[in-house]
Design a protein around this motif. Structure first.
Motif, short mmCIF file in Angstrom:
data_model
loop_
_atom_site.label_atom_id
_atom_site.label_comp_id
_atom_site.label_asym_id
_atom_site.label_seq_id
_atom_site.Cartn_x
_atom_site.Cartn_y
_atom_site.Cartn_z
N ILE A 1 -7.30 -4.00 -19.22
CA ILE A 1 -6.68 -2.76 -19.72
C ILE A 1 -6.11 -2.00 -18.54
N ASP A 2 -4.87 -1.60 -18.66
CA ASP A 2 -4.27 -0.76 -17.62
C ASP A 2 -3.35 0.26 -18.27
N ARG A 3 -3.20 1.38 -17.56
CA ARG A 3 -2.33 2.43 -18.11
C ARG A 3 -0.87 2.02 -18.12
N ALA B 1 -2.28 1.66 -5.82
CA ALA B 1 -2.24 1.33 -4.39
C ALA B 1 -1.81 -0.12 -4.19
N SER B 2 -2.17 -0.97 -5.15
CA SER B 2 -1.84 -2.40 -5.00
C SER B 2 -0.35 -2.66 -5.02
N TYR B 3 0.42 -1.73 -5.51
CA TYR B 3 1.88 -1.89 -5.53
C TYR B 3 2.49 -1.53 -4.17
N ASN C 1 1.12 -0.79 -1.04
CA ASN C 1 0.43 -0.86 0.26
C ASN C 1 1.23 -1.63 1.30
N CYS C 2 0.70 -1.72 2.50
CA CYS C 2 1.45 -2.33 3.61
C CYS C 2 1.42 -3.86 3.58
N GLY C 3 0.65 -4.42 2.67
CA GLY C 3 0.71 -5.86 2.47
C GLY C 3 0.05 -6.71 3.53
N LEU C 4 -0.88 -6.14 4.28
CA LEU C 4 -1.55 -6.92 5.32
C LEU C 4 -2.79 -7.61 4.77
N LEU C 5 -3.01 -8.84 5.17
CA LEU C 5 -4.32 -9.46 4.97
C LEU C 5 -5.08 -9.10 6.24
N SER D 1 -4.71 4.03 -21.63
CA SER D 1 -5.42 4.77 -20.61
C SER D 1 -6.85 5.02 -21.09
N VAL D 2 -7.81 4.55 -20.33
CA VAL D 2 -9.21 4.70 -20.74
C VAL D 2 -9.64 6.15 -20.52
N ARG D 3 -10.10 6.78 -21.60
CA ARG D 3 -10.52 8.17 -21.49
C ARG D 3 -11.98 8.24 -21.05
N HIS E 1 -12.25 0.19 -2.30
CA HIS E 1 -11.95 -0.75 -1.21
C HIS E 1 -11.16 -0.14 -0.06
N GLY E 2 -10.88 1.16 -0.14
CA GLY E 2 -10.28 1.86 0.99
C GLY E 2 -9.00 1.25 1.48
N GLN E 3 -8.93 1.04 2.81
CA GLN E 3 -7.68 0.53 3.39
C GLN E 3 -7.59 -0.99 3.37
N VAL E 4 -8.60 -1.67 2.76
CA VAL E 4 -8.54 -3.14 2.77
C VAL E 4 -8.65 -3.75 1.36
N GLY E 5 -8.26 -2.99 0.36
CA GLY E 5 -8.38 -3.49 -1.01
C GLY E 5 -7.46 -4.66 -1.31
N MET E 6 -6.27 -4.65 -0.71
CA MET E 6 -5.36 -5.78 -0.93
C MET E 6 -6.00 -7.04 -0.32
N THR E 7 -6.53 -6.88 0.86
CA THR E 7 -7.16 -8.02 1.57
C THR E 7 -8.34 -8.57 0.76
N LEU E 8 -9.08 -7.67 0.11
CA LEU E 8 -10.35 -8.10 -0.50
C LEU E 8 -10.24 -8.43 -1.99
C1 LIG Z 1 -0.06 3.26 2.13
C2 LIG Z 1 -1.15 2.25 1.90
C3 LIG Z 1 -1.19 1.12 2.69
C4 LIG Z 1 -2.20 0.17 2.50
N1 LIG Z 1 -2.16 -0.99 3.21
C5 LIG Z 1 -3.06 -1.97 2.95
C6 LIG Z 1 -2.96 -3.22 3.61
O1 LIG Z 1 -2.04 -3.45 4.39
N2 LIG Z 1 -3.90 -4.15 3.35
C7 LIG Z 1 -4.93 -3.91 2.48
O2 LIG Z 1 -5.79 -4.77 2.32
N3 LIG Z 1 -5.02 -2.76 1.80
C8 LIG Z 1 -4.12 -1.78 2.01
N4 LIG Z 1 -4.19 -0.59 1.35
C9 LIG Z 1 -5.30 -0.37 0.42
C10 LIG Z 1 -5.09 -1.11 -0.89
O3 LIG Z 1 -3.79 -0.90 -1.37
C11 LIG Z 1 -6.10 -0.62 -1.94
O4 LIG Z 1 -7.40 -0.62 -1.42
C12 LIG Z 1 -6.08 -1.54 -3.16
O5 LIG Z 1 -4.77 -1.71 -3.62
C13 LIG Z 1 -6.97 -1.00 -4.26
O6 LIG Z 1 -6.83 -1.85 -5.35
P1 LIG Z 1 -7.48 -1.49 -6.74
O7 LIG Z 1 -7.16 -2.59 -7.67
O8 LIG Z 1 -8.92 -1.13 -6.53
O9 LIG Z 1 -6.78 -0.11 -7.17
P2 LIG Z 1 -5.28 0.17 -7.64
O10 LIG Z 1 -4.33 -0.75 -7.04
O11 LIG Z 1 -5.04 1.62 -7.43
O12 LIG Z 1 -5.32 -0.15 -9.17
C14 LIG Z 1 -6.07 0.61 -10.09
C15 LIG Z 1 -5.48 0.36 -11.47
O13 LIG Z 1 -6.31 0.98 -12.43
C16 LIG Z 1 -5.49 1.57 -13.41
N5 LIG Z 1 -6.23 2.67 -14.00
C17 LIG Z 1 -6.79 3.71 -13.38
N6 LIG Z 1 -7.42 4.52 -14.24
C18 LIG Z 1 -7.25 3.98 -15.45
C19 LIG Z 1 -7.65 4.36 -16.76
N7 LIG Z 1 -8.38 5.46 -16.97
N8 LIG Z 1 -7.28 3.58 -17.79
C20 LIG Z 1 -6.55 2.45 -17.59
N9 LIG Z 1 -6.14 2.05 -16.37
C21 LIG Z 1 -6.49 2.80 -15.32
C22 LIG Z 1 -4.26 2.05 -12.66
O14 LIG Z 1 -3.14 2.18 -13.52
C23 LIG Z 1 -4.08 0.95 -11.63
O15 LIG Z 1 -3.18 -0.05 -12.07
C24 LIG Z 1 -3.21 0.38 1.51
C25 LIG Z 1 -3.15 1.52 0.71
C26 LIG Z 1 -2.12 2.45 0.89
C27 LIG Z 1 -2.07 3.65 -0.01
#
Ligand SMILES: Cc1cc2nc3c(=O)[nH]c(=O)nc-3n(C[C@H](O)[C@H](O)[C@H](O)COP(=O)(O)OP(=O)(O)OC[C@H]3O[C@@H](n4cnc5c(N)ncnc54)[C@H](O)[C@@H]3O)c2cc1C
Length: 438
Positions: A35-37, A44-46, A48-52, A225-227, A381-388
């Protein structure tokens, strides 16, 4: 009346963590609904800087950070900025973040992050190969660029920890750096080649293609959107969507990135999850060639050559969960980039803001919800969520399948933030009540 879902597992959040978890759960034989909004470009996954960033084991808050704070807080051009109006509301989180920067805690975090990040490449390769996307992980190391060698020596704490944890780097003097990145100039004089760090061709495309792979294998995607999570008889029984619809669930994976805190609270788990906003400027015709992903330490931004253009990304802005973007932050990093890439063409660039899901100790929560056996949490996952993403997906599958996880998950438990329990008995849901914001 609840619409009883047939899914074995319902994953909330279609960012990289949710999508990778959904695929790993399919591999276990589960029938999975995601489920996603549907606002994935805000995730953030869209953007980010795209680094592993496999060697990113040392948290941002670390010994030596304190003296830098006053300058950062007062300078909107600094890599970390707190919006003045949010200073008071964000202060408790900031104090926890700074307290987590003490030496003993940082060493604990390094120990926690190393096993996760060490297997990130291997887990992604397996996932991307299975999805026919192996070309989306670019086989080029990253480079960290510096104004002077003194900048590297001044952070020997970090570099020594990286080396002793198995992450190799090689010094590049001016000539070496020029040979690999001829376009870099200005104040930059040297660099480090981060040997095991790689990059994605474009993180948003990777996430979208993986979501398509999930769907092609029979997964379902619900836009909504999950309430809140509905709790009855002390158990999570359903998901309530904005608009009133309820979805019956068997098991939930909570992977809603920076938005996970409020939903965790519905099941009685309080976590100090902040949204640290980041920005990018995406240039379709940069007019300069950048061969590798370059982290410019002194400028606080990253240059990543992507299949969609050159991305200039970074900066941390503390401004709450869903603030209005302040695109001056993106302009600032674009201007700084011009100072090291003469001839950089920023026209036609697109700006973006999105939230890093950040816990004060910079480690994620990957855990079964206390008191709710049918809920697994994977966020922060902070600054490494894409990596992890891929690694978290595998661990989530272990937890949902009831298997002993392939690594010790104690460092990532949700209960680590309090000397007394931060888990409370969740309130029983009244279907009509909306929980107050966290
Ligand atoms: C500028 C920037 C640079 C970065 N660079 C890197 C990098 O180089 N390498 C790296 O490893 N990481 C990087 N990161 C961190 C990384 O992007 C994030 O840690 C990671 O994308 C988090 O993934 P996620 O799936 O947890 O969250 P998200 O990608 O934020 O996804 C959460 C999803 O949940 C959905 N959602 C939220 N609430 C609800 C709800 N109530 N109902 C339904 N859907 C909901 C949202 O629509 C969204 O699609 C960077 C982040 C930023 C901002």
């Amino acid at each position: 009346m609840a619409n009883l879902s047939v899914s074995d597992v319902t994953v909330i959040g279609g960012g990289i963590v949710g999508v990778c978890s959904a695929i790993a759960l399919q591999e276990e034989g589960f029938n999975v609904e995601l489920i996603d909004r549907g606002l994935e470009t805000q995730a953030a996954s869209y953007g980010n800087c795209g680094l592993l960033a496999v060697g990113e084991i040392v948290p941002i808050s670390k010994p030596g950070i304190l003296p830098k704070i006053p300058k950062w807080l007062s300078d909107p051009k600094s890599p970390l900025f707190v919006r003045p109006k949010d200073m008071i509301s964000q202060m408790p989180w900031l104090l926890r973040f700074l307290w987590a920067g003490r030496r003993s805690k940082v060493l604990e975090v390094v120990e926690g992050m190393t096993p996760l990040l060490s297997r990130a490449e291997q887990d992604y390769r397996a996932l991307l190969d299975a999805a026919g996307l192996s070309d989306k992980l670019v086989n080029k190391p990253n480079i960290m660029a510096f104004n002077s060698k003194a900048d590297i020596d001044g952070d020997s704490f970090t570099w020594n920890l990286r080396t002793s944890s198995g992450f190799r780097h090689r010094f590049l003097d001016t000539k070496d750096l020029k040979a690999v990145e001829p376009s870099l100039s200005g104040p930059i004089t040297c660099g480090l080649l981060l040997e095991q760090w790689l990059q994605f061709s474009d993180p948003g495309i990777v996430r979208n293609k993986l979501a398509e792979f999930f769907l092609s294998r029979g997964g379902t995607l619900r836009t909504g959107s999950v309430r809140n999570l509905v709790v009855k008889g002390g158990k999570a029984t359903a998901i309530a969507l904005e608009g009133g619809e309820q979805i019956g669930i068997k098991r939930i994976v909570l992977a809603a990135g920076a938005w996970s805190g409020k939903l965790a609270r519905d099941i009685g788990v309080r976590v100090p999850l902040a949204a640290l906003q980041g920005y990018h400027h995406q240039l379709p015709n940069p007019n300069v060639t950048v061969n590798h992903a370059v982290l410019y330490a002194n400028g606080g931004f990253v240059l990543t050559p992507m299949e969609t253009g050159l991305r200039i990304g970074g900066t941390i802005e503390v401004a709450g969960l869903d603030p209005k973007p302040n695109f001056k932050r993106a302009d600032i990093i674009a201007e700084k980039a011009k100072s090291v890439l003469p001839g950089l063409n920023t026209s036609g660039g697109k700006q973006w803001m999105g939230p890093r899901p950040f816990l004060p100790d910079t480690m994620p929560v990957i855990d079964k919800a206390p008191n709710h056996d049918n809920v697994v949490m994977a966020f922060g996952h902070g600054q490494v969520g894409m990596t992890l993403g891929a690694t978290t997906g595998r661990l989530v599958a272990d937890l949902v399948a009831g298997r002993r996880p392939s690594l010790d998950l104690a460092p990532y438990r949700a209960t680590r933030f309090s000397w007394k329990s931060n888990v409370t008995k969740p309130e029983e849901s009244n279907d009509l009540i909306r929980y107050p914001p966290y």
